[in-house]
Design an enzyme around this catalytic site. Structure first.
Site, PDB file in Angstrom:
ATOM      1  N   ASP A  34       0.827  -1.199   0.000  1.00 54.45           N
ATOM      2  CA  ASP A  34       0.000   0.000   0.000  1.00 54.45           C
ATOM      3  C   ASP A  34       0.864   1.254   0.000  1.00 54.45           C
ATOM      4  OD1 ASP A  34      -2.383  -1.329  -0.098  1.00 54.45           O
ATOM      5  OD2 ASP A  34      -2.790  -1.213   2.049  1.00 54.45           O
ATOM      6  N   LYS A  56      -3.974   2.962  -2.524  1.00 53.54           N
ATOM      7  CA  LYS A  56      -4.713   3.216  -1.300  1.00 53.54           C
ATOM      8  C   LYS A  56      -4.370   4.555  -0.664  1.00 53.54           C
ATOM      9  CE  LYS A  56      -7.032  -0.668  -1.237  1.00 53.54           C
ATOM     10  NZ  LYS A  56      -7.050  -0.919  -2.666  1.00 53.54           N
ATOM     11  N   MET A 171      -7.479   8.422  10.025  1.00 52.85           N
ATOM     12  CA  MET A 171      -7.934   8.868   8.699  1.00 52.85           C
ATOM     13  C   MET A 171      -9.088   9.858   8.778  1.00 52.85           C
ATOM     14  SD  MET A 171      -7.867   5.073   6.921  1.00 52.85           S
ATOM     15  CE  MET A 171      -8.862   4.374   8.250  1.00 52.85           C
TER      16      MET A 171
END
Length: 247
Positions: A34, A56, A171
């Site tokens: 990723d 990602k 996030m």
């Protein structure tokens, strides 16, 4: 038929990579990784292995999740050791559970190699203990970026606000203008300490300290960018007690 290893790369500092994960990287035939995996950890990959970037990053995924899963199945049918390298821990907001289920359904053997999740490591590198007898006896980890079209209800931020003394948000930087008002409406004081930590555990780690009441403005004024972890609660004050020791 080969085997897929879901390997957690940790939060970024190569010193936090597990010995098991490092060994697999050094001997794998294929590594599918990723975007948040640090260059230092990517350098551990067997130089003869095939290396595939699965992307990602917000708004810029190199591969769709379904394409990543299909790629894992294909490579496991061709090679003996396939490493799926994921930032942090595969089972903490890393979709490792989804990938594992799909691989097992396809008859592919899977092993999970845990990694140190950023929600624990990054605050530690900022001298913030998530639990402390004088500040917090409970902590909640929550994603600030929910999947589109998910089957379950949206995050119950009122329950999060009242459920523990420390909140760690993964996030969530882009969604703070929606998250913070919900936490305040649920009862958290606007002067509740808060910190954002960008590129945690890496050489360019950056921090932004404030409160629930002023953090959105500070993010805007400083143009603070992701990836970042948010920590909310009185444990953030612990940094002040340590400051004289670091001076």
């Amino acid at each position: 038929m080969g085997k897929v290893y879901l390997v957690g790369a940790g939060p970024g500092d190569p010193g936090l990579m597990t010995i098991r994960g490092k060994s697999l990287l050094e001997h794998c035939d294929v590594a599918i990784y990723d975007a948040l995996v640090s260059p230092e950890i990517l350098a551990m990959i067997n130089p003869l292995a095939e290396k595939i970037n699965a992307g990602k990053r917000r708004g810029n995924h190199s591969l769709l999740q379904s394409q990543t899963t299909e790629l894992l199945i294909t490579k496991a049918q061709e090679q003996a050791v396939v490493v799926r390298l994921k930032g942090g821990d595969p089972f903490i907001f890393g979709r490792g559970g989804e990938e594992m289920a799909d691989l097992l359904a396809a008859g592919i053997e899977v092993e999970v190699v845990p990694g140190i999740t950023s929600g624990i490591a990054v605050p530690a590198y900022a001298q913030i203990p998530l639990t402390h007898r004088d500040y917090s006896s409970s902590v909640t980890f929550v994603t600030g970026h929910e999947a589109a079209g998910r089957y379950s209800p949206k995050i119950n931020w009122q329950a999060i606000a009242t459920g523990s003394e420390t909140i760690v948000i993964y996030m969530g930087l882009h969604n703070l203008p929606e998250i913070i008002p919900q936490l305040i409406n649920a009862g958290l004081a606007i002067d509740t300490p808060m910190i954002l930590i960008r590129q945690g555990t890496c050489a360019d780690q950056a921090e932004l300290v404030g409160t629930l009441g002023d953090m959105i403005e500070k993010v805007h004024d400083s143009e603070f960018q992701p990836p970042a972890i948010a920590v909310i609660g009185n444990v953030v004050k612990f940094r002040d007690t340590l400051a004289p020791l670091f001076s």
